[in-house]
Design an enzyme around this catalytic site. Sequence first.
Site, PDB file in Angstrom:
ATOM      1  N   ASP A  81     -11.987 -80.282  -2.274  1.00 42.61           N
ATOM      2  CA  ASP A  81     -12.007 -79.895  -3.688  1.00 42.61           C
ATOM      3  C   ASP A  81     -11.883 -81.169  -4.528  1.00 42.61           C
ATOM      4  O   ASP A  81     -10.832 -81.804  -4.552  1.00 42.61           O
ATOM      5  CB  ASP A  81     -10.851 -78.933  -3.984  1.00 42.61           C
ATOM      6  CG  ASP A  81     -10.945 -78.331  -5.382  1.00 42.61           C
ATOM      7  OD1 ASP A  81     -11.923 -78.631  -6.100  1.00 42.61           O
ATOM      8  OD2 ASP A  81     -10.041 -77.563  -5.763  1.00 42.61           O
TER       9      ASP A  81
ATOM     10  N   TRP B   7      -2.778 -76.519  -5.275  1.00 41.42           N
ATOM     11  CA  TRP B   7      -3.069 -75.778  -6.507  1.00 41.42           C
ATOM     12  C   TRP B   7      -2.838 -74.294  -6.248  1.00 41.42           C
ATOM     13  O   TRP B   7      -3.321 -73.741  -5.259  1.00 41.42           O
ATOM     14  CB  TRP B   7      -4.514 -76.047  -6.924  1.00 41.42           C
ATOM     15  CG  TRP B   7      -4.976 -75.357  -8.166  1.00 41.42           C
ATOM     16  CD1 TRP B   7      -4.287 -75.222  -9.332  1.00 41.42           C
ATOM     17  CD2 TRP B   7      -6.256 -74.740  -8.378  1.00 41.42           C
ATOM     18  NE1 TRP B   7      -5.057 -74.554 -10.261  1.00 41.42           N
ATOM     19  CE2 TRP B   7      -6.265 -74.243  -9.696  1.00 41.42           C
ATOM     20  CE3 TRP B   7      -7.376 -74.563  -7.577  1.00 41.42           C
ATOM     21  CZ2 TRP B   7      -7.357 -73.575 -10.238  1.00 41.42           C
ATOM     22  CZ3 TRP B   7      -8.470 -73.908  -8.112  1.00 41.42           C
ATOM     23  CH2 TRP B   7      -8.458 -73.423  -9.423  1.00 41.42           C
TER      24      TRP B   7
ATOM     25  N   LYS C 138     -12.528 -81.903 -16.189  1.00 34.20           N
ATOM     26  CA  LYS C 138     -11.614 -82.990 -16.517  1.00 34.20           C
ATOM     27  C   LYS C 138     -12.353 -84.276 -16.859  1.00 34.20           C
ATOM     28  O   LYS C 138     -12.084 -84.902 -17.886  1.00 34.20           O
ATOM     29  CB  LYS C 138     -10.662 -83.242 -15.340  1.00 34.20           C
ATOM     30  CG  LYS C 138      -9.913 -82.019 -14.847  1.00 34.20           C
ATOM     31  CD  LYS C 138      -9.002 -81.421 -15.899  1.00 34.20           C
ATOM     32  CE  LYS C 138      -8.075 -80.368 -15.315  1.00 34.20           C
ATOM     33  NZ  LYS C 138      -8.761 -79.166 -14.828  1.00 34.20           N
TER      34      LYS C 138
END
Length: 591
Positions: A245, A163, A281
């Site tokens: 993460d 990311w 999400k």
Amino acid sequence: MFACAADLFITKPTLIGSSLSRRSYSNDCQKSIFADMKVVIPAPIFHLTKMYNEDKFEKKVNLGVGVYRTDENKSFTIPVVKKCEFEVVNDPTLDHEYLPMSGNPEFRKVATELLLGPDCKALQEKRVAAVQTASGTNACRLAADFLAKRMKLRTVYFPMPTWENHMVIFDHAGFKQFKTYPYWHKKRRQIDMPRLLEALASANEGAVVLFHGSAHNPTGMDLTKKQWKQVTTVIKMNKLFPFVDTAYQGFATGDPDRDAWIVRYMASEGLEFMAAQSFSKNMGLYNERVGNLVSIVSDPKLVPALISELMMYVRPNYSNPPAFGSRVVSRVLGDKKNKEEWLKTLCEMTDRVKNMRKQLMQKLQDLNTPGRWDHITRQSGMFSFTGLNEEQVAKLVKEKHIYLTASGRINICGLNTKNIDYVAESISAVVKETHANKGDGENGKGGKKADANKGKSDADKKKCDKEAGAKKGKDDGKKGKCNKNVDAKKGKDDGQKEKCNQKADANKGKDDAKKERCKKAIDANKGKNDAMKEKCKKAADANKGKDDAMKEKCKKAADAKKSQGDGKKEKCSREADAKKGKDDGKNEKCK
């Protein structure tokens, strides 16, 4: 009014004169301290969304930003989440007081249990420290701040690719060395496991290694359980510090327990690590910024101190986390019925994503699109790393109005039954065009382009012939090189052996000399000890003579004293007799 603050220091006699020249520098005095600012793009992904929103093309498609969309291309709010939102708003007992710096206690409990599982040994032994954060991004930043500033760690490893915000976060936190470990094999379009393990095996002790818990962003490729176990072994061996993460727990497979497998495995193996959680999400709470930072430690006594030290970085950052989103999550996960409804909806959402993956792969294959596309269905979660290059991406954005990142990553959630044909046809056309152009260039042909498929076949055939010839020459050269390397290595080994023998002889000579020195030192010490014994004996004899003389002296003194005592007794006896005689005389006189 004065032109600038400097005029306040102008004296009266010079005021008139200064006013004449004031105009010449007034512009400098009024220049803003922000005058050197330039327009930049802090986050390309949001700039992509801006371009999409401004585009008037009817068939435009946004495959950029990572948000879930329905088949109608609408934003989606999970029904049970909406229900709990109303409950929170209408709860008369709730107010707007600050939450504790560590966050909503109920939220921290249910969120941590979702990540680690209620049966986690570390939870039962109270070896877990949890802190609510303002989103998963903020959980990453809080961990990075703590590890860099408090723990003084300076090296961090990222998967390549990762990311885009990860490196920025750790850079701003104070890390100095940024390294990567291979993750994506570009040609094979799968995880490059051998090179991944090799890179981690060479990492320095104490380095932080960042992992994606599930639904790796941007590749969508996750390690298998067997591969995760191999990684964990290397972590233990090199004493690395894992940071996981977990931004997509439940959104990768539809099963939050399955998506949290690596976190739970590391905890069961006794590792100390940190993990960032996000509910953007899996609950659709994108703008509520709900996150959690979970730390596993080896000793429960360390938990209060760890939380208190983390608060030292919370306070100057955001001071207190927001309450609303955490209260919603608490109601969803804290109620059995609500949680079951959420899990059901989560499965429906992930099933739609999986269906879109299958359709896109099938349509690209049906269109005879050059290359392989089966990796799309082997990936999971929101994103797919298509393998499209920057030139192809640029054509899709500019000519087809399909918006995706320059890396070729697409958000599968942006696909639906109404636009998937257009997207597949556009991708196929662009890939064929760029592939054909590449083939013409290799063949040295100019003028009009040939048929895309024919150009592809000819280019591929010639390319294969060249590669085969090149490979043969390369193999022959490699064999010769290997033979030379073997001979060189043999000579090097012989030289090394000789060197080792010489070194051994030298060491043996050193050892013999050392033994001789030790022997001499022992003999010298023995002589010193004999002399010392003789000296001590003489001193003892001298002392004995002194003792005898002293005894004789003492005896004489005692005899003298005894004689004095006898004389004194005799004198006392005479005096007593004399006194007695006087007393008798006195008595006679009185009588």
